[in-house]
Design an enzyme around this catalytic site. Structure first.
Site, PDB file in Angstrom:
ATOM      1  N   ASP A  81       1.479  -1.357   0.108  1.00  0.00           N
ATOM      2  CA  ASP A  81      -0.364   0.123  -0.351  1.00  0.00           C
ATOM      3  C   ASP A  81       1.228   0.797   0.140  1.00  0.00           C
ATOM      4  OD1 ASP A  81      -2.831   0.947  -0.430  1.00  0.00           O
ATOM      5  OD2 ASP A  81      -2.286   1.314   2.390  1.00  0.00           O
ATOM      6  N   HIS A 205     -10.231   4.684  -0.558  1.00  0.00           N
ATOM      7  CA  HIS A 205      -9.406   4.896   0.227  1.00  0.00           C
ATOM      8  C   HIS A 205      -9.769   5.432   2.266  1.00  0.00           C
ATOM      9  CE1 HIS A 205      -4.713   3.569  -0.792  1.00  0.00           C
ATOM     10  NE2 HIS A 205      -6.252   3.267  -2.060  1.00  0.00           N
TER      11      HIS A 205
HETATM   12  P1  13P Z   1      -8.020   4.456   7.364  1.00  0.00           P
HETATM   13  O1  13P Z   1      -6.717   4.219   8.801  1.00  0.00           O
HETATM   14  O2  13P Z   1      -8.654   5.229   7.795  1.00  0.00           O
HETATM   15  O3  13P Z   1      -8.960   2.890   7.768  1.00  0.00           O
HETATM   16  O4  13P Z   1      -7.288   4.321   5.530  1.00  0.00           O
HETATM   17  C1  13P Z   1      -6.552   2.300   5.675  1.00  0.00           C
HETATM   18  C2  13P Z   1      -6.465   3.456   3.584  1.00  0.00           C
HETATM   19  O5  13P Z   1      -6.687   3.744   2.793  1.00  0.00           O
HETATM   20  C3  13P Z   1      -4.737   2.508   3.212  1.00  0.00           C
HETATM   21  O6  13P Z   1      -4.546   3.031   2.467  1.00  0.00           O
END
Ligand code: 13P
Length: 284
Positions: A81, A205
């Site tokens: 990610d 996201h």
């Molecule tokens: P949150 O931590 O707001 O759930 O977002 C996670 C995310 O989008 C990881 O790329």
């Protein structure tokens, strides 16, 4: 069940459902996510953020994610990610990840296209999926803070997708990483316009803190992958603190990780079920 790619698990345009993607940090959070997916018999995306992979020794956790996916009873995507550069994507690809996100959203459109296309070129040879981002999300994710958000411009979506060759596109429509300050406000008109313009699946996201109605509308508007990070950390750490608090003198390093795993599993199972089907109950 094999390690899967985004192409394997993301639904087709006409199929209104999304797959949950969950941030993981260690063996127990990853096992919890996969356990939740197996309970629901649904595919899942197990993510490791680039800042997590960068920590010394964490490539061993990354390798564990791949092994867990290979042995899981459901399709599991192992996903890097928010990589900000080509080298980090290459590192994950060499570790056996089946998907990477190259986040060039902090660059100009031209630079973002250039960087993203370079990652896609390598990934395609290896059968690995790539997610790109257009527009920019604000918030705090894995210790990295982005102050200013930029909404995705729907008129740039087709150009970005066609010139990069990505498999999935993250959009910025008012969503943010971390805990929302006040009520989250998503712009569904922009999302619909992005969906119309995009030949590939869209990604949301910043899932932590969105309401069930917002998730339901997002899936109805064509979102196919939803990222949850902070809620995973919260459930894990709350379970850790509560279990330690029950018997402070035990320092129960056998029982505490199991409690954390169970807590993460519960969050993943509930979200996966909601994104796959239960969302429809929230549409009038
Ligand atoms: P949150 O931590 O707001 O759930 O977002 C996670 C995310 O989008 C990881 O790329």
């Amino acid at each position: 069940m094999a390690l899967a790619t985004l192409k394997d698990v993301l639904a087709k345009r006409e199929d209104a459902r999304a797959v949950g993607a969950f941030s993981t940090y260690d063996l127990f959070s990853a096992q919890g996510v996969i356990q939740g997916a197996e309970k629901e018999n649904l595919p899942v995306i197990v993510m490791m953020g680039a800042p997590v992979l960068a920590k010394p020794g964490n490539e061993y956790i990354a390798k564990n994610l791949v092994s867990l996916a290979e042995e899981a009873k459901v399709p599991v995507v192992v996903f890097l990610d928010h990589a900000k550069d080509y080298a980090t994507c290459l590192k994950a690809m060499k570790l056996g990840f089946s998907a990477v996100m190259i986040d060039g959203s902090h660059f100009s459109l031209e630079e973002n296209i250039h960087l993203t296309a370079k990652v896609v070129e390598t990934a395609q040879h290896l059968g690995i999926s790539v997610e790109g981002e257009l527009g920019a999300l604000a918030g705090l994710e894995d210790g990295e803070e982005v102050k200013n958000s930029k909404m995705t411009d729907p008129t740039k979506v087709r150009q970005f997708v066609e010139n990069t060759g990505i498999d999935a596109l993250a959009v910025s429509i008012g969503n943010a990483h971390g805990l929302y300050k006040g009520e989250p406000n998503l712009n569904f008109d922009t999302l619909r316009q992005c969906e119309q313009a995009s030949p590939i699946p869209l990604v949301l996201h910043g899932g932590t803190g969105l309401t069930q109605e917002q998730f339901a509308l997002a899936v109805q508007c064509g979102i196919k992958k939803i990222n949850i990070g902070t809620e995973i950390k919260k459930s894990y750490i709350e379970a850790f603190v509560a279990t330690q608090g029950q018997n402070p003198a035990a320092y129960d390093l056998i029982g505490i990780p199991q409690a954390c795993k169970e807590a993460v599993s519960g969050v993943a199972a509930e979200k996966l079920r909601f994104f796959a089907a239960d969302w429809a109950k929230f549409i009038n």
